[in-house]
Design a protein around this motif. Structure first.
Motif, mmCIF file in Angstrom:
data_model
loop_
_atom_site.group_PDB
_atom_site.id
_atom_site.type_symbol
_atom_site.label_atom_id
_atom_site.label_comp_id
_atom_site.label_asym_id
_atom_site.label_seq_id
_atom_site.Cartn_x
_atom_site.Cartn_y
_atom_site.Cartn_z
ATOM 1 N N UNK B 55 0.905 -1.317 0.488
ATOM 2 C CA UNK B 55 0.242 0.439 0.442
ATOM 3 C C UNK B 55 0.760 1.519 0.387
ATOM 4 N N UNK B 56 1.691 1.105 0.584
ATOM 5 C CA UNK B 56 2.831 2.949 1.224
ATOM 6 C C UNK B 56 3.727 2.726 1.287
ATOM 7 N N UNK B 58 4.951 0.948 4.028
ATOM 8 C CA UNK B 58 5.752 1.904 5.269
ATOM 9 C C UNK B 58 5.993 0.819 6.718
ATOM 10 N N UNK B 77 9.716 8.091 11.866
ATOM 11 C CA UNK B 77 10.546 9.659 11.283
ATOM 12 C C UNK B 77 12.014 10.056 10.222
ATOM 13 N N UNK B 78 11.061 10.637 9.525
ATOM 14 C CA UNK B 78 11.939 11.097 8.577
ATOM 15 C C UNK B 78 12.512 9.838 7.332
ATOM 16 N N UNK B 80 11.716 7.837 4.653
ATOM 17 C CA UNK B 80 11.234 7.625 3.171
ATOM 18 C C UNK B 80 10.665 5.586 2.901
ATOM 19 N N UNK B 81 9.372 5.588 3.092
ATOM 20 C CA UNK B 81 8.652 4.369 2.665
ATOM 21 C C UNK B 81 9.876 3.457 1.961
ATOM 22 N N UNK B 83 11.139 1.020 -0.782
ATOM 23 C CA UNK B 83 10.647 0.584 -1.987
ATOM 24 C C UNK B 83 10.569 -1.122 -2.442
ATOM 25 N N UNK B 84 10.120 -1.405 -2.957
ATOM 26 C CA UNK B 84 9.434 -2.990 -2.847
ATOM 27 C C UNK B 84 10.589 -3.434 -4.000
#
Lengths: 186, 166
Positions: B55-56, B58, B77-78, B80-81, B83-84
């Motif tokens: 989804x995101x 996360x 915090x800080x 980034x999501x 990567x797949x």
């Protein structure tokens, strides 16, 4: 500068400045509304495969065997690693995808995914990638409120907020209220 | 090649936080054998990424090769999501390990659709349009809670502050 001119300037310049953000959130909003129907971030392809040379025992599966399976499907160059998500399931990771094989039947699939242009990027931003983006998107949200309010007072006369504008604005507020009533959440 | 996906440098607060992280790199097995020993501590764990949230990005699962143990990791915090493309890669994740408990009260909230917080499985099982959770997931969770001696089931989450791909 009178208040009407200030109103117009604010509406125009904030509208220009936040054009990109509006497109980002509009596109990603549509994409995420339909997550049940598609994967907006990736284009995923899946191909059915059958593996003939299954090992007699699971314990015989090692890096060399997994690499051999990848080689059988021309994926030796992209081989990354392997593991067993379930006792009878072998999963081999390759660049941008994976190979899954049922160790009892030999049936499986190769799944590959590539980032969907534009949608991947707008969804990435929509999911709030970091603190700085959170701040900027908060500023954008405040900007949207200002754009909406100033928009009410751009035109004067019968097409302005005292005429047609009043009807359309009221209708636009009523629609979500009707949804709240229908969904029993008011 | 070793590169940092996210580094925390040039900031006193972040530097002192990094110093809190034990220098020892733990395996997924070490952590999951006795997660309670590491709860509320900052640790560094090495493992293979076996799943990245679709989804995101996360959340991800960190596993050990040839093992079905998995450690749940979420972005801090800080960070980034994820990567797949990390799936199948070995990474080091530094961050704080915390325990989340799912008990009967939580289950009741889940049934009433009040709680959105919870496990990655719940998140993955959630209907994206409704934000709800499948009945099958609720039933399974209920069985597991009832079967537990403590009256709740625990999930341990590592909140990533720094991620390094090996």
């Amino acid at each position: 500068m009178n208040w009407r001119k200030l109103n117009r300037v604010l509406h125009r310049d904030l509208g220009y400045f936040f054009f990109g953000m509006t497109i980002i959130y509009a596109l990603s909003g549509i994409a995420l509304n339909h997550l049940d129907d598609w994967n907006p971030s990736y284009v995923i392809s899946r191909e059915h495969i059958t593996l003939d040379n299954l090992p007699e025992k699971k314990s015989k599966i090692d890096q060399t065997y997994a690499l051999g399976v990848a080689e059988e499907f021309d994926e030796e160059e992209s081989f990354k690693n392997y593991y067993f998500p379930e006792p009878n399931l072998l999963k081999i990771f390759i660049e941008d995808g994976s190979i899954e094989v049922n160790l009892e039947s030999g049936e499986g699939s190769i799944e590959k995914s590539v980032k969907r242009p534009v949608f991947y990027q707008v969804n990435y931003l929509h999911y709030d990638p970091g603190n700085w983006w959170t701040w900027f998107s908060d500023i954008y949200a405040v900007g949207l409120i200002i754009i909406a309010i100033t928009g009410l007072f751009v035109l004067r006369g019968k097409k302005g907020i005292k005429g047609r504008g009043a009807w359309l604005t009221t209708l636009g507020i009523l629609v979500p209220i009707i949804f709240l009533i229908v969904y029993n959440n008011l | 090649m070793v590169f940092t996906i996210l580094g925390c440098t040039g900031n006193q607060k972040e530097n002192s936080r990094e110093n809190d992280v034990a220098s020892e790199v733990l395996t997924v097995g070490q952590v999951m054998d006795s997660p309670g020993n590491y709860a509320e501590n900052r640790i560094t764990v090495e493992g293979m990424v076996t799943h990245v949230c679709r989804h995101g990005g996360k959340r991800l699962h960190l596993s050990a090769s040839g093992s079905d143990l998995k450690l749940r990791v979420r972005t801090g915090e800080d960070v980034p999501p994820f990567e797949r493309s990390l799936e199948g890669s070995t990474i080091h994740v530094s961050g704080k390990l915390s325990e989340e408990r799912f008990d009967q009260a939580y289950l009741e909230k889940l049934k009433q659709g009040e709680s959105r917080k919870g496990s990655h499985e719940e998140h993955e099982n959630a209907s994206s349009s409704s934000g709800g959770v499948s009945q099958a997931y609720i039933n399974e969770l209920e069985q597991r809670i009832q079967a537990s001696e403590k009256g709740y089931i625990s999930q341990f989450w590592l909140t990533a502050e720094k991620v390094i791909q090996k």
